[in-house]
Design a protein around this motif. Structure first.
Motif, PDB file in Angstrom:
ATOM      1  N   VAL A  41      39.495  40.417  38.929  1.00  0.00           N
ATOM      2  CA  VAL A  41      40.122  41.394  39.564  1.00  0.00           C
ATOM      3  C   VAL A  41      40.858  42.385  38.490  1.00  0.00           C
ATOM      4  CG1 VAL A  41      41.760  42.076  41.412  1.00  0.00           C
ATOM      5  CG2 VAL A  41      40.520  39.876  41.705  1.00  0.00           C
ATOM      6  N   ASP A  44      42.596  47.173  43.181  1.00  0.00           N
ATOM      7  CA  ASP A  44      42.248  47.224  44.694  1.00  0.00           C
ATOM      8  C   ASP A  44      40.868  47.587  44.996  1.00  0.00           C
ATOM      9  OD1 ASP A  44      44.869  46.715  44.837  1.00  0.00           O
ATOM     10  OD2 ASP A  44      45.159  48.038  46.377  1.00  0.00           O
ATOM     11  N   ASP A  45      40.233  48.490  43.822  1.00  0.00           N
ATOM     12  CA  ASP A  45      39.045  48.936  44.171  1.00  0.00           C
ATOM     13  C   ASP A  45      38.057  48.759  43.144  1.00  0.00           C
ATOM     14  OD1 ASP A  45      40.128  50.331  42.033  1.00  0.00           O
ATOM     15  OD2 ASP A  45      39.651  52.344  43.114  1.00  0.00           O
ATOM     16  N   GLY A  59      36.367  49.092  46.701  1.00  0.00           N
ATOM     17  CA  GLY A  59      37.298  49.405  47.457  1.00  0.00           C
ATOM     18  C   GLY A  59      36.881  49.799  49.099  1.00  0.00           C
ATOM     19  N   GLY A 278      44.181  38.276  40.599  1.00  0.00           N
ATOM     20  CA  GLY A 278      44.827  39.410  41.080  1.00  0.00           C
ATOM     21  C   GLY A 278      44.880  40.383  39.997  1.00  0.00           C
ATOM     22  N   SER A 279      45.551  41.700  40.610  1.00  0.00           N
ATOM     23  CA  SER A 279      45.731  42.744  39.730  1.00  0.00           C
ATOM     24  C   SER A 279      47.216  43.179  40.103  1.00  0.00           C
ATOM     25  CB  SER A 279      45.006  43.987  40.192  1.00  0.00           C
ATOM     26  OG  SER A 279      44.961  44.346  41.364  1.00  0.00           O
ATOM     27  N   ASP A 282      50.112  42.166  45.546  1.00  0.00           N
ATOM     28  CA  ASP A 282      49.722  42.836  46.825  1.00  0.00           C
ATOM     29  C   ASP A 282      47.949  42.759  46.739  1.00  0.00           C
ATOM     30  OD1 ASP A 282      52.085  43.228  48.097  1.00  0.00           O
ATOM     31  OD2 ASP A 282      52.372  45.231  47.157  1.00  0.00           O
ATOM     32  N   ASN A 283      47.452  42.399  45.660  1.00  0.00           N
ATOM     33  CA  ASN A 283      46.099  42.283  45.740  1.00  0.00           C
ATOM     34  C   ASN A 283      45.718  41.041  44.935  1.00  0.00           C
ATOM     35  OD1 ASN A 283      43.461  43.574  45.711  1.00  0.00           O
ATOM     36  ND2 ASN A 283      43.566  44.097  43.569  1.00  0.00           N
ATOM     37  N   TRP A 285      42.906  37.786  45.167  1.00  0.00           N
ATOM     38  CA  TRP A 285      41.961  37.241  45.698  1.00  0.00           C
ATOM     39  C   TRP A 285      41.655  35.687  45.227  1.00  0.00           C
ATOM     40  CZ3 TRP A 285      37.913  40.658  47.705  1.00  0.00           C
ATOM     41  CH2 TRP A 285      38.398  41.801  47.839  1.00  0.00           C
ATOM     42  N   ARG A 300      40.658  37.054  50.804  1.00  0.00           N
ATOM     43  CA  ARG A 300      41.803  38.062  50.120  1.00  0.00           C
ATOM     44  C   ARG A 300      42.984  37.744  50.776  1.00  0.00           C
ATOM     45  NH1 ARG A 300      41.257  44.704  49.447  1.00  0.00           N
ATOM     46  NH2 ARG A 300      43.208  44.782  48.184  1.00  0.00           N
TER      47      ARG A 300
END
Length: 303
Positions: A41, A44-45, A59, A278-279, A282-283, A285, A300
């Motif tokens: 990751v 988000d996109d 995204g 994750g990044s 809030d993101n 996976w 997610r």
């Protein structure tokens, strides 16, 4: 990946659960059944999934991305930047430059064999470890070299930089200091990350591993035990006070800088986490395997 998959088969339970999971299953067109997935990751996109093919989440939708050749199964990713992603199959290695994957061939006479772990400090400092004959491979940006250690099957690689890399294998742990690999010798009856499926750290003196001893911590001097004894298959963090570990039967633990808190019912008892990445908080996976359908799941976290 294959060892993790085999290991979690032995730890399955036969009851249900997971009805209140905060994880949302993602539909990946073309991913198919019967797969376990690699995961990376960037944003988000910009999410990557690897298996019988490679897919990228932009995204809005998943897009299948071609790999050179046929019959490739991506088992491992390591990303440095959106245009600098390394992907490894059992016996092949690929690099994504932001436009396409190209194969990075092995050195003549030193074929890749049973790759099980990948880590990189830069595009000219890439490490691989394998699963059946104690080999580590190093790429200097031009050529690969190979060295034989004595770790059995490699389980995980992680480093804080080019002169601080940990490798865990069956009953063995090695550390690289920028010059050479040395076997870590634990004190008598002391913990070590031997056999750890997962490694993650915030700094050279702040490293976590999921080992035979449960979760153990390196403070720059020694490994110490925690109260968590479960086998976690993957770890990821966003700093020393925000770390996740995921494991079998939908178990997840979170470290807030002071203590680990474990929760279950994230999946059913017939589903095991395999990766978490994750990044940002809030993101986040994850991937998992479902033993009733023999298929992989992409998830997610719904914060």
């Amino acid at each position: 990946m294959m060892k993790c998959f085999a290991g979690i088969l032995l730890l399955m339970a036969a009851c249900g659960g997971g009805s209140s999971s905060p994880w949302v299953v993602q539909d990946v067109p073309g991913a198919g059944q019967g797969s376990t997935y690699a995961l990376w990751v960037f944003a988000d996109d910009d999410v990557w999934l690897g298996g019988k093919s490679a897919w990228n989440w932009d995204g809005a939708s998943w897009n299948e991305v071609a790999l050179p050749g046929d019959g490739t199964y991506i088992g491992h990713f390591f990303g440095l930047a959106p245009d600098d992603l390394w992907a490894a199959a059992s016996d092949r290695v690929f690099h994504w430059d932001g436009t396409a994957f190209t194969e990075v061939p092995a050195a003549e006479g030193l074929p890749f064999e049973a790759i099980t772990a990948v880590w990189a400090a830069s595009s000219s400092d890439v490490w691989l470890a394998n699963g059946d004959n104690s080999k580590v491979y190093h790429y200097d940006g031009t050529t690969w070299t190979r060295e034989t250690l004595q770790f059995g099957m490699a389980d995980a690689l992680w480093g804080s930089g080019p002169d601080d890399i940990w490798l865990t294998g069956d009953f063995d742990t090695y550390h690289y200091d920028g010059t050479a690999w040395s076997r870590y010798e634990a004190p008598d009856f002391g913990p070590a990350p031997d056999g750890a499926y997962a490694l993650w750290g915030a700094a050279a003196d702040d490293v976590w591993a999921s080992s035979f001893f449960g979760l153990v911590h390196w403070d720059g001097t020694a490994w110490t035990e925690t109260e968590l004894r479960g086998q976690y298959n993957s770890m990821w963090g966003f700093g020393p006070n925000d770390i996740y570990a995921v494991g079998n039967r939908g178990v997840m633990a979170h470290f807030d800088g002071s203590e680990w808190n474990e929760t279950d019912d994230h999946l059913t008892d017939r589903q095991n986490f395999t990766h978490v990445r994750g990044s940002s908080p809030d993101n986040l996976w994850a991937t998992a395997v479902d033993f009733d359908t023999l298929s992989g799941l992409v998830l997610r976290l719904d914060n």
